[in-house]
Design a protein around this motif. Structure first.
Motif, PDB file in Angstrom:
ATOM      1  N   ILE A  54       0.862  -1.178   0.000  1.00 36.97           N
ATOM      2  CA  ILE A  54       0.000   0.000   0.000  1.00 36.97           C
ATOM      3  C   ILE A  54       0.894   1.222   0.000  1.00 36.97           C
ATOM      4  CG2 ILE A  54      -1.809   1.286   1.194  1.00 36.97           C
ATOM      5  CD1 ILE A  54      -2.785  -1.341   2.366  1.00 36.97           C
ATOM      6  N   GLY A  55       0.896   1.917  -1.124  1.00 34.08           N
ATOM      7  CA  GLY A  55       1.713   3.112  -1.278  1.00 34.08           C
ATOM      8  C   GLY A  55       0.875   4.370  -1.195  1.00 34.08           C
ATOM      9  N   GLN A  56       1.374   5.442  -1.781  1.00 32.85           N
ATOM     10  CA  GLN A  56       0.715   6.738  -1.690  1.00 32.85           C
ATOM     11  C   GLN A  56      -0.246   6.948  -2.852  1.00 32.85           C
ATOM     12  OE1 GLN A  56       4.128   9.004   0.874  1.00 32.85           O
ATOM     13  NE2 GLN A  56       4.060   9.451  -1.266  1.00 32.85           N
ATOM     14  N   PRO A  70      -2.623   1.625  -4.011  1.00 30.63           N
ATOM     15  CA  PRO A  70      -2.247   2.892  -3.398  1.00 30.63           C
ATOM     16  C   PRO A  70      -3.356   3.446  -2.503  1.00 30.63           C
ATOM     17  CG  PRO A  70      -2.922   3.263  -5.646  1.00 30.63           C
ATOM     18  CD  PRO A  70      -3.026   1.779  -5.409  1.00 30.63           C
ATOM     19  N   MET A  71      -3.011   4.428  -1.706  1.00 29.97           N
ATOM     20  CA  MET A  71      -4.013   5.129  -0.906  1.00 29.97           C
ATOM     21  C   MET A  71      -4.909   5.973  -1.814  1.00 29.97           C
ATOM     22  SD  MET A  71      -3.755   4.216   2.196  1.00 29.97           S
ATOM     23  CE  MET A  71      -4.788   5.441   2.973  1.00 29.97           C
ATOM     24  N   GLY A  72      -4.314   6.542  -2.830  1.00 31.81           N
ATOM     25  CA  GLY A  72      -5.039   7.295  -3.855  1.00 31.81           C
ATOM     26  C   GLY A  72      -4.705   6.656  -5.184  1.00 31.81           C
ATOM     27  N   PHE A  73      -5.702   6.283  -5.963  1.00 30.13           N
ATOM     28  CA  PHE A  73      -5.466   5.479  -7.165  1.00 30.13           C
ATOM     29  C   PHE A  73      -5.019   6.281  -8.382  1.00 30.13           C
ATOM     30  CE2 PHE A  73      -8.230   2.935  -4.523  1.00 30.13           C
ATOM     31  CZ  PHE A  73      -7.640   1.695  -4.601  1.00 30.13           C
ATOM     32  N   TYR A 112      -3.110   9.993 -10.109  1.00 30.71           N
ATOM     33  CA  TYR A 112      -2.141  11.058  -9.876  1.00 30.71           C
ATOM     34  C   TYR A 112      -2.878  12.282  -9.333  1.00 30.71           C
ATOM     35  CZ  TYR A 112       1.127  14.838 -10.777  1.00 30.71           C
ATOM     36  OH  TYR A 112       1.935  15.932 -10.635  1.00 30.71           O
ATOM     37  N   PRO A 113      -2.469  12.762  -8.123  1.00 33.66           N
ATOM     38  CA  PRO A 113      -3.215  13.838  -7.472  1.00 33.66           C
ATOM     39  C   PRO A 113      -2.835  15.253  -7.900  1.00 33.66           C
ATOM     40  CG  PRO A 113      -1.501  13.041  -6.017  1.00 33.66           C
ATOM     41  CD  PRO A 113      -1.456  12.190  -7.257  1.00 33.66           C
ATOM     42  N   GLY A 114      -1.735  15.401  -8.623  1.00 30.08           N
ATOM     43  CA  GLY A 114      -1.275  16.729  -9.003  1.00 30.08           C
ATOM     44  C   GLY A 114      -0.032  17.110  -8.227  1.00 30.08           C
ATOM     45  N   ARG A 115       0.495  18.264  -8.568  1.00 30.17           N
ATOM     46  CA  ARG A 115       1.751  18.716  -7.983  1.00 30.17           C
ATOM     47  C   ARG A 115       1.506  19.882  -7.038  1.00 30.17           C
ATOM     48  NH1 ARG A 115       6.698  17.338  -7.917  1.00 30.17           N
ATOM     49  NH2 ARG A 115       8.384  18.818  -8.017  1.00 30.17           N
ATOM     50  N   GLY A 116       2.239  19.854  -5.909  1.00 28.99           N
ATOM     51  CA  GLY A 116       2.201  20.949  -4.948  1.00 28.99           C
ATOM     52  C   GLY A 116       3.558  21.617  -4.885  1.00 28.99           C
ATOM     53  N   LYS A 117       3.766  22.438  -3.882  1.00 32.06           N
ATOM     54  CA  LYS A 117       5.023  23.191  -3.745  1.00 32.06           C
ATOM     55  C   LYS A 117       6.235  22.288  -3.551  1.00 32.06           C
ATOM     56  CE  LYS A 117       2.943  27.357  -1.855  1.00 32.06           C
ATOM     57  NZ  LYS A 117       2.821  28.233  -0.684  1.00 32.06           N
ATOM     58  N   GLY A 118       6.073  21.241  -2.722  1.00 29.80           N
ATOM     59  CA  GLY A 118       7.221  20.398  -2.401  1.00 29.80           C
ATOM     60  C   GLY A 118       7.218  19.041  -3.084  1.00 29.80           C
ATOM     61  N   GLY A 119       6.429  18.874  -4.110  1.00 30.61           N
ATOM     62  CA  GLY A 119       6.331  17.584  -4.789  1.00 30.61           C
ATOM     63  C   GLY A 119       4.883  17.275  -5.096  1.00 30.61           C
ATOM     64  N   ASP A 120       4.591  16.004  -5.283  1.00 30.78           N
ATOM     65  CA  ASP A 120       3.215  15.610  -5.580  1.00 30.78           C
ATOM     66  C   ASP A 120       2.311  15.895  -4.381  1.00 30.78           C
ATOM     67  OD1 ASP A 120       4.024  14.761  -8.057  1.00 30.78           O
ATOM     68  OD2 ASP A 120       4.036  12.637  -7.546  1.00 30.78           O
ATOM     69  N   LEU A 121       1.070  16.200  -4.677  1.00 37.78           N
ATOM     70  CA  LEU A 121       0.071  16.418  -3.630  1.00 37.78           C
ATOM     71  C   LEU A 121      -0.210  15.096  -2.910  1.00 37.78           C
ATOM     72  CD1 LEU A 121      -2.425  18.723  -5.552  1.00 37.78           C
ATOM     73  CD2 LEU A 121      -0.891  19.388  -3.679  1.00 37.78           C
ATOM     74  N   PRO A 122      -0.812  15.167  -1.723  1.00 39.73           N
ATOM     75  CA  PRO A 122      -1.193  13.936  -1.023  1.00 39.73           C
ATOM     76  C   PRO A 122      -2.213  13.139  -1.830  1.00 39.73           C
ATOM     77  CG  PRO A 122      -1.385  15.839   0.429  1.00 39.73           C
ATOM     78  CD  PRO A 122      -1.131  16.363  -0.951  1.00 39.73           C
ATOM     79  N   PRO A 123      -2.323  11.845  -1.552  1.00 43.18           N
ATOM     80  CA  PRO A 123      -3.347  11.035  -2.223  1.00 43.18           C
ATOM     81  C   PRO A 123      -4.730  11.626  -1.958  1.00 43.18           C
ATOM     82  CG  PRO A 123      -1.919   9.666  -0.844  1.00 43.18           C
ATOM     83  CD  PRO A 123      -1.566  11.075  -0.565  1.00 43.18           C
ATOM     84  N   GLY A 131       5.044   4.850   3.480  1.00 49.54           N
ATOM     85  CA  GLY A 131       4.811   6.276   3.668  1.00 49.54           C
ATOM     86  C   GLY A 131       3.765   6.594   4.722  1.00 49.54           C
ATOM     87  N   GLN A 132       3.705   7.861   5.061  1.00 49.62           N
ATOM     88  CA  GLN A 132       2.866   8.302   6.181  1.00 49.62           C
ATOM     89  C   GLN A 132       1.373   8.151   5.931  1.00 49.62           C
ATOM     90  OE1 GLN A 132       3.066  12.488   7.070  1.00 49.62           O
ATOM     91  NE2 GLN A 132       3.179  13.067   4.914  1.00 49.62           N
ATOM     92  N   TYR A 133       0.914   8.288   4.696  1.00 44.84           N
ATOM     93  CA  TYR A 133      -0.525   8.214   4.449  1.00 44.84           C
ATOM     94  C   TYR A 133      -1.055   6.808   4.719  1.00 44.84           C
ATOM     95  CZ  TYR A 133       0.540  12.687   2.392  1.00 44.84           C
ATOM     96  OH  TYR A 133       0.992  13.969   2.207  1.00 44.84           O
ATOM     97  N   ALA A 134      -0.347   5.805   4.249  1.00 46.70           N
ATOM     98  CA  ALA A 134      -0.755   4.415   4.502  1.00 46.70           C
ATOM     99  C   ALA A 134      -0.622   4.084   5.984  1.00 46.70           C
ATOM    100  CB  ALA A 134       0.080   3.455   3.661  1.00 46.70           C
TER     101      ALA A 134
END
Length: 189
Positions: free
Chosen positions: A37-39, A81-84, A86-97, A123-126
């Protein structure tokens, strides 16, 4: 399981939030033994539709000490994954799932995979979702205390090349955790 996978792959529940549109990426089988289970997929995985089809996936396979053929055998490894999408990009990398995915689909997937013997929480979300109050204050502490979650869960840091600095600061991970992970995985193969 085939019907469930078809439903998930057709999911568009959070379409309006996805910059590249929905493309749920996962791999699962009713006989899967180990669940990863990833992000959420990155842009490369979104483009290919193959889970962990990037540098992070190569690192993960190295940690597991398995080749791509075994890794992509859904009767061995379920990859969810936690989010199936691609969630998009934020300031520090990909957005959370996206938060809709796990509550909507994970319970059904778990019911359809009764032979799962080990769940790798990457990772932290899982870890937040599956360990809840049992997780430690930090991801580092949770990963360092991986044995507290066995035999069901094995928490891991994300294998992204961006985490090399974390790995250099925490040499115990490659010295202790990776060999323990390989032992757990190989015992189930």
């Amino acid at each position: 399981m085939k019907t469930l996978l078809k439903e998930i792959r057709a999911c568009s529940i959070c379409e309006k939030h996805l910059p590249l549109g929905p493309r749920p990426v996962l791999s699962a089988h009713s006989k899967s033994k180990i669940l990863i289970i990833g992000q959420a997929p990155g842009t490369k995985v979104h483009a290919s539709g193959v889970p962990w089809d990037d540098a992070s996936g190569r690192n993960l396979r190295s940690w597991l000490d398995v080749d791509a053929a075994l890794f992509y055998d859904p009767e061995v490894f379920g990859i969810v994954p936690m989010g199936f999408c691609y969630p998009g990009r934020g300031k520090g990398g990909d957005l959370p799932p996206r938060p809709e995915c796990a509550p909507k689909w994970h319970p059904d997937l778990m019911r359809e995979m009764p032979e799962i013997q080990l769940v790798l929480l990457i990772g932290q979300y899982a870890q937040n979702y599956y360990l809840g109050k049992e997780k430690k204050k930090t991801l580092t502490e949770t990963v360092r205390n991986y044995q507290n979650y066995l035999p069901k869960f094995f928490p891991l840091v994300h294998p992204s090349p961006r985490n090399r600095i974390w790995q250099m600061k925490n040499p115990w991970f490659e010295d202790e955790v990776v060999p323990a992970l390989q032992n757990e995985v190989h015992a189930l193969l």
